[in-house]
Structure formats: structure tokens, C-alpha cells
Design an enzyme around this catalytic site. Structure first.
Site, PDB file in Angstrom:
ATOM      1  N   ASP A 104      -1.965  10.812  -2.058  1.00  0.00           N
ATOM      2  CA  ASP A 104      -2.332   9.773  -3.032  1.00  0.00           C
ATOM      3  C   ASP A 104      -2.664  10.383  -4.382  1.00  0.00           C
ATOM      4  O   ASP A 104      -2.539   9.727  -5.415  1.00  0.00           O
ATOM      5  CB  ASP A 104      -3.516   8.963  -2.510  1.00  0.00           C
ATOM      6  CG  ASP A 104      -3.059   8.105  -1.346  1.00  0.00           C
ATOM      7  OD1 ASP A 104      -3.040   8.615  -0.211  1.00  0.00           O
ATOM      8  OD2 ASP A 104      -2.657   6.957  -1.584  1.00  0.00           O
TER       9      ASP A 104
ATOM     10  N   GLN B  71      -2.120   2.422   9.925  1.00  0.00           N
ATOM     11  CA  GLN B  71      -0.828   2.553   9.239  1.00  0.00           C
ATOM     12  C   GLN B  71       0.157   3.373  10.070  1.00  0.00           C
ATOM     13  O   GLN B  71       1.365   3.192   9.964  1.00  0.00           O
ATOM     14  CB  GLN B  71      -1.019   3.241   7.863  1.00  0.00           C
ATOM     15  CG  GLN B  71      -1.722   2.406   6.832  1.00  0.00           C
ATOM     16  CD  GLN B  71      -3.214   2.677   6.811  1.00  0.00           C
ATOM     17  OE1 GLN B  71      -3.795   3.054   7.817  1.00  0.00           O
ATOM     18  NE2 GLN B  71      -3.842   2.481   5.675  1.00  0.00           N
TER      19      GLN B  71
ATOM     20  N   ARG C 291       0.864  -1.187   0.000  1.00  0.00           N
ATOM     21  CA  ARG C 291       0.000   0.000   0.000  1.00  0.00           C
ATOM     22  C   ARG C 291       0.895   1.231   0.000  1.00  0.00           C
ATOM     23  O   ARG C 291       2.115   1.131   0.112  1.00  0.00           O
ATOM     24  CB  ARG C 291      -1.020  -0.013   1.147  1.00  0.00           C
ATOM     25  CG  ARG C 291      -0.637  -0.617   2.449  1.00  0.00           C
ATOM     26  CD  ARG C 291       0.465   0.094   3.177  1.00  0.00           C
ATOM     27  NE  ARG C 291       0.186   1.510   3.349  1.00  0.00           N
ATOM     28  CZ  ARG C 291       1.092   2.436   3.589  1.00  0.00           C
ATOM     29  NH1 ARG C 291       2.381   2.104   3.697  1.00  0.00           N
ATOM     30  NH2 ARG C 291       0.789   3.700   3.752  1.00  0.00           N
ATOM     31  N   GLY C 292       0.261   2.419  -0.127  1.00  0.00           N
ATOM     32  CA  GLY C 292       1.044   3.654  -0.270  1.00  0.00           C
ATOM     33  C   GLY C 292       1.163   3.949  -1.763  1.00  0.00           C
ATOM     34  O   GLY C 292       1.495   3.049  -2.551  1.00  0.00           O
ATOM     35  N   ALA C 293       0.888   5.206  -2.125  1.00  0.00           N
ATOM     36  CA  ALA C 293       0.748   5.549  -3.545  1.00  0.00           C
ATOM     37  C   ALA C 293       1.950   5.154  -4.419  1.00  0.00           C
ATOM     38  O   ALA C 293       1.784   4.436  -5.416  1.00  0.00           O
ATOM     39  CB  ALA C 293       0.426   7.038  -3.666  1.00  0.00           C
TER      40      ALA C 293
ATOM     41  N   ASN D 198      -5.504  12.380   0.481  1.00  0.00           N
ATOM     42  CA  ASN D 198      -4.607  11.537   1.277  1.00  0.00           C
ATOM     43  C   ASN D 198      -5.433  10.757   2.289  1.00  0.00           C
ATOM     44  O   ASN D 198      -6.658  10.903   2.360  1.00  0.00           O
ATOM     45  CB  ASN D 198      -3.530  12.412   1.955  1.00  0.00           C
ATOM     46  CG  ASN D 198      -2.415  11.587   2.555  1.00  0.00           C
ATOM     47  OD1 ASN D 198      -1.873  10.699   1.892  1.00  0.00           O
ATOM     48  ND2 ASN D 198      -2.073  11.826   3.803  1.00  0.00           N
ATOM     49  N   LYS D 199      -4.769   9.954   3.079  1.00  0.00           N
ATOM     50  CA  LYS D 199      -5.432   9.064   4.045  1.00  0.00           C
ATOM     51  C   LYS D 199      -6.505   9.787   4.849  1.00  0.00           C
ATOM     52  O   LYS D 199      -6.298  10.923   5.279  1.00  0.00           O
ATOM     53  CB  LYS D 199      -4.356   8.471   4.965  1.00  0.00           C
ATOM     54  CG  LYS D 199      -4.845   7.543   6.054  1.00  0.00           C
ATOM     55  CD  LYS D 199      -5.728   6.411   5.560  1.00  0.00           C
ATOM     56  CE  LYS D 199      -5.109   5.577   4.462  1.00  0.00           C
ATOM     57  NZ  LYS D 199      -6.094   4.719   3.759  1.00  0.00           N
TER      58      LYS D 199
ATOM     59  N   ARG E 279      -7.517  -0.343  -6.833  1.00  0.00           N
ATOM     60  CA  ARG E 279      -7.717   0.781  -5.912  1.00  0.00           C
ATOM     61  C   ARG E 279      -7.853   2.064  -6.749  1.00  0.00           C
ATOM     62  O   ARG E 279      -7.019   2.326  -7.608  1.00  0.00           O
ATOM     63  CB  ARG E 279      -6.543   0.916  -4.923  1.00  0.00           C
ATOM     64  CG  ARG E 279      -6.383  -0.292  -4.006  1.00  0.00           C
ATOM     65  CD  ARG E 279      -5.460   0.000  -2.837  1.00  0.00           C
ATOM     66  NE  ARG E 279      -6.134   0.795  -1.816  1.00  0.00           N
ATOM     67  CZ  ARG E 279      -5.510   1.343  -0.775  1.00  0.00           C
ATOM     68  NH1 ARG E 279      -4.199   1.203  -0.637  1.00  0.00           N
ATOM     69  NH2 ARG E 279      -6.179   2.041   0.135  1.00  0.00           N
TER      70      ARG E 279
HETATM   71  O1  MRU Z   1      -4.583   3.081   2.183  1.00  0.00           O
HETATM   72  P1  MRU Z   1      -3.104   3.324   2.068  1.00  0.00           P
HETATM   73  O2  MRU Z   1      -2.332   2.790   3.225  1.00  0.00           O
HETATM   74  O3  MRU Z   1      -2.555   2.881   0.736  1.00  0.00           O
HETATM   75  O4  MRU Z   1      -2.982   4.904   2.118  1.00  0.00           O
HETATM   76  C1  MRU Z   1      -1.712   5.474   1.998  1.00  0.00           C
HETATM   77  C2  MRU Z   1      -1.687   6.931   2.226  1.00  0.00           C
HETATM   78  O5  MRU Z   1      -2.710   7.576   2.331  1.00  0.00           O
HETATM   79  C3  MRU Z   1      -0.355   7.589   2.211  1.00  0.00           C
HETATM   80  O6  MRU Z   1      -0.336   8.667   3.079  1.00  0.00           O
HETATM   81  C4  MRU Z   1      -0.081   8.079   0.779  1.00  0.00           C
HETATM   82  O7  MRU Z   1      -0.158   7.005  -0.127  1.00  0.00           O
HETATM   83  C5  MRU Z   1       1.226   8.730   0.650  1.00  0.00           C
HETATM   84  S1  MRU Z   1       2.475   7.515   0.641  1.00  0.00           S
HETATM   85  C6  MRU Z   1       3.947   8.066   0.150  1.00  0.00           C
END
Ligand code: MRU
Length: 370
Positions: free
Chosen positions: A261, A220, A72-74, A271-272, A115
Site C-alpha cells: 500500500d 481478502q 479496495r487495494g492500493a 501492507n495488509k 483511507r
Molecule cells: O484493506 P485493503 O483490502 O484495501 O488492503 C489491500 C492490501 O493490503 C493489498 O495487499 C495492497 O493494496 C496491495 S494491492 C495491489
């Protein structure tokens, strides 16, 4: 240094070479990696209790891994998508370019649908499809696709380091920096975006402390950010999401940095979930709120109102891990992301520099020499 060692348990699924991987742990570790025509990932659902590597040779497995948050993470899912297409070129039985492109289009669609919010996934897939289309023969396309996906992973690390340096000048000695979710090594191939800026700030000789939010519903912040920073010897303190206001009102934090994201050209940042609350609180208390993200997270095409916010299953909210914490049959709303408007953002840190308001002017400028 972002080293990883000292885990209580290290398990390698499939036939991955344990000796080889243990050597990697003591030097530097990649969240996602192409090895011997397979994709190896850290299973992030098992952290912080176990370090488990999963090894995939089918693009459908990569799609599942993205969907179920193994990765996970963009930026990490962008590179994973690219590696998925790398596996798809190896899996395809095509004998002509047209057949191979057709197989790749089908794989791309499956990977793309995993996603919806982080634009890096579509970016990574499109970039690889462009490379595939530039090849002439099946053999050439196979080579081109795999080497482009591997390069994307290497570039990710370099971009994060450059972004880190660009952002580090915004942070001072003895700052206490709040961060939300995980925008670290685990959200990228290595080093991180927001946590990359924090790493670069420390590498520039400044002493910083970090406050990490827990980041419900799937934590996270506590499972990944607190773990990752503690592991690398940072002074990190964990708070529940509900203590963001308290921490700011009581002077426990003087700057905020998060990842993203998707950022649209008006400067709206996706973002999250919870980022908007953190940014609003920061504004209320006059605390600078920064976003760190590579250009691959910036979407110049889509309008803020058209960005799809992923809605995840209710069980993430009605329980913590396997423990049920809500009554049966309760209604749940579980958006995975929210939107922070540009007026709450002090600067957007990228590998091409720091964009500030008015973002409609500064964001397109970042792309001028690319
Ligand atoms: O649902 P996730 O864990 O994939 O969400 C990730 C985030 O929101 C991060 O903050 C975002 O991807 C930035 S990561 C460099």
C-alpha cells in the site's frame, strides 16, 4: 487470460446495461471502469457469492465506496480517486476555471480522507489536479480530467503486465508461492501486482502452485484471492493465517509474494495486517519474500514512522460477516496494515525493474528515467 464467468448471480444495480456487462464477463472484466460518464465497479463486499456491479455518478458515492471497501487495494483506489474527480468535473456548476478548481479541491479532500495508508490514492488525486490546473477553460478542464483518469486506468493494466514480466524471472517451475491479502486483478484495474507476477510466471510456461492466507479480519485472501485464482484455473490452496508458520516449517511453500500500500525510500513496506508476520516467518525459514508494487505505491517523501496506519472498526474482529464471534463490550485493536522492515525483503518488483538492498540506493534509481 484473466477471464470471469460462471457466476451464480449477476446483479446490476442502478440502470446499468445487463446485456453489455454479461458480454464483458465472458471476455475480461475491470474492477473499476469509466463508462458513459459514470463509474462502474465490482462490489467487492459481495464476492465470492455474487458478482454485483455498482454504478456511480457522484464523487461522494466513490468516496463511500472506498471507505466501505466496495473497492479496495492500493492501485484500484488510486484509479477510483481519479475517476471521482472525473465525476466531480461533470457535477460542478462552475463557469470559470477558478470556480472549477475550487470545486475539484473540495472533492479531492473528501476523496483523500477516505483511507490514509495506501499512497496511490493521494498520487492519483494529485496527478489529476495537476492536469486540471493545466487547462484554460471549464470545458477544456472537463475533457482533460476525464481523459487523464481513463488513461490512468489503462496504464495501470500495462504497468501490472510489465511488472509481472519483471517479477516472473524470480520464480521457477514447480514453485509453491504463498501470498497474503489480495494483490490481484481485484486490487487493481485488472491483472494485479503480486498476482500479476504469478499470472506472468504461468504465462511464461512455468507451473506454479499458490497458498493463499485467509487474511482476517475481512478475509481478502479467501473471499478475493482464492476466488480470483481458482476462477482462472490456478492450483490454489487456502490456509488460515495461523497456519503460515506450519506451512513454512513443513516445506509446503518455497517463495512468498505480496503487494504493498505504501513503500518508503528506506524499503519499509506497508501492507495488509499480517504481512510482517508472514515476512518474519519467511526469514526464519530462509524463504525468499518478494513485494510487487508499481512506482505509484512508492512514497519518496514520507518517513516510515510518519505513515498513518488505518485503524478500522472493532466489529470486523468481533464477528465474521454477520455472525458475532466475541463477547459484547470486548476491547479490540484492529489495525488494517503493518510495516515490514527492509531486512526481511528479498526484492521489490516494479514496472521499472527489481530493487534489492540497499533500498535507499536502489529505490530512487527506479525513478531516474520517469
Ligand atoms: O484493506 P485493503 O483490502 O484495501 O488492503 C489491500 C492490501 O493490503 C493489498 O495487499 C495492497 O493494496 C496491495 S494491492 C495491489
Amino acid at each position: 487470460m484473466y477471464s470471469w464467468y460462471g457466476f451464480n448471480k449477476v446483479r446490476i444495480r442502478s440502470n446499468y446495461n445487463l446485456e453489455e456487462q454479461l458480454t464483458d464477463i465472458s471476455s475480461s472484466l475491470r474492477t473499476v471502469e469509466w463508462k458513459n460518464n459514470k463509474v462502474v465497479m465490482i462490489d467487492q463486499t459481495k464476492l465470492p457469492n455474487e458478482l454485483v456491479f455498482v454504478e456511480y455518478d457522484d464523487f461522494n458515492q466513490i468516496a463511500d465506496a472506498i471507505r466501505t471497501l466496495v473497492v479496495r487495494g492500493a492501485p484500484a483506489i488510486g484509479v477510483s480517486g481519479a475517476f471521482g474527480l472525473g465525476l466531480a468535473v461533470l457535477q460542478s456548476k462552475a463557469t470559470t476555471k477558478d470556480e472549477l478548481i475550487l470545486d475539484l479541491e473540495k472533492a479531492k479532500q473528501i476523496l483523500f480522507e477516505t483511507r490514509p495508508t495506501a499512497v496511490n490514492l493521494a498520487w492519483g488525486l494529485e496527478k489529476i489536479m495537476k492536469v486540471a490546473n493545466s487547462g484554460d477553460s471549464v470545458e477544456q478542464i472537463r475533457k482533460l480530467v476525464i481523459s487523464a483518469a481513463k488513461k490512468m486506468a489503462e496504464d495501470d493494466i500495462e504497468i501490472n503486465k510489465t511488472m509481472g514480466k519483471n517479477g516472473s524471472i524470480l520464480f521457477d517451475d514447480n514453485d509453491t508461492i504463498m501470498t497474503h491479502c489480495n494483490a490481484g486483478a481485484l486490487a487493481t484495474v485488472a491483472y494485479g501486482t503480486a498476482l500479476g507476477v504469478i499470472r506472468a510466471t504461468r504465462e511464461s510456461g512455468k507451473n506454479v502452485k499458490i497458498i493463499a492466507t485467509e487474511t482476517r479480519p475481512i478475509q481478502q485472501g479467501s473471499r478475493l484471492t482464492a476466488f480470483e485464482l481458482k476462477h482462472d484455473g490456478f492450483d490454489v490452496t487456502l490456509i488460515p493465517d495461523t497456519a503460515v508458520g506450519y506451512s513454512m516449517a513443513n516445506g509446503l511453500v518455497n517463495k512468498v509474494i505480496v503487494g504493498a500500500d505504501r513503500i518508503v525510500k528506506t524499503g519499509h513496506v506497508f501492507n495488509k495486517i499480517g504481512t510482517y508476520q508472514v515476512a518474519t516467518m519467511a526469514k526464519q525459514h530462509g524463504i525468499p519474500f518478494y513485494v510487487a508494487a508499481p512506482l505509484s505505491t512508492i512514497d519518496l517523501e514520507t518517513k516510515a514512522e510518519d505513515v498513518i496506519i488505518e485503524m478500522r472498526k472493532g466489529t470486523e474482529v468481533t464477528g465474521i460477516g454477520d455472525k458475532k464471534t466475541a463477547p459484547d463490550g470486548i476491547n479490540v485493536i484492529n489495525p488494517a496494515f503493518d510495516m515490514t522492515p527492509p531486512e526481511l525483503i528479498s526484492g521489490i518488483i516494479t514496472e521499472k525493474g527489481v530493487a534489492t538492498a540497499p533500498y535507499e540506493e536502489s529505490i530512487p534509481k527506479l525513478f531516474e528515467d520517469t
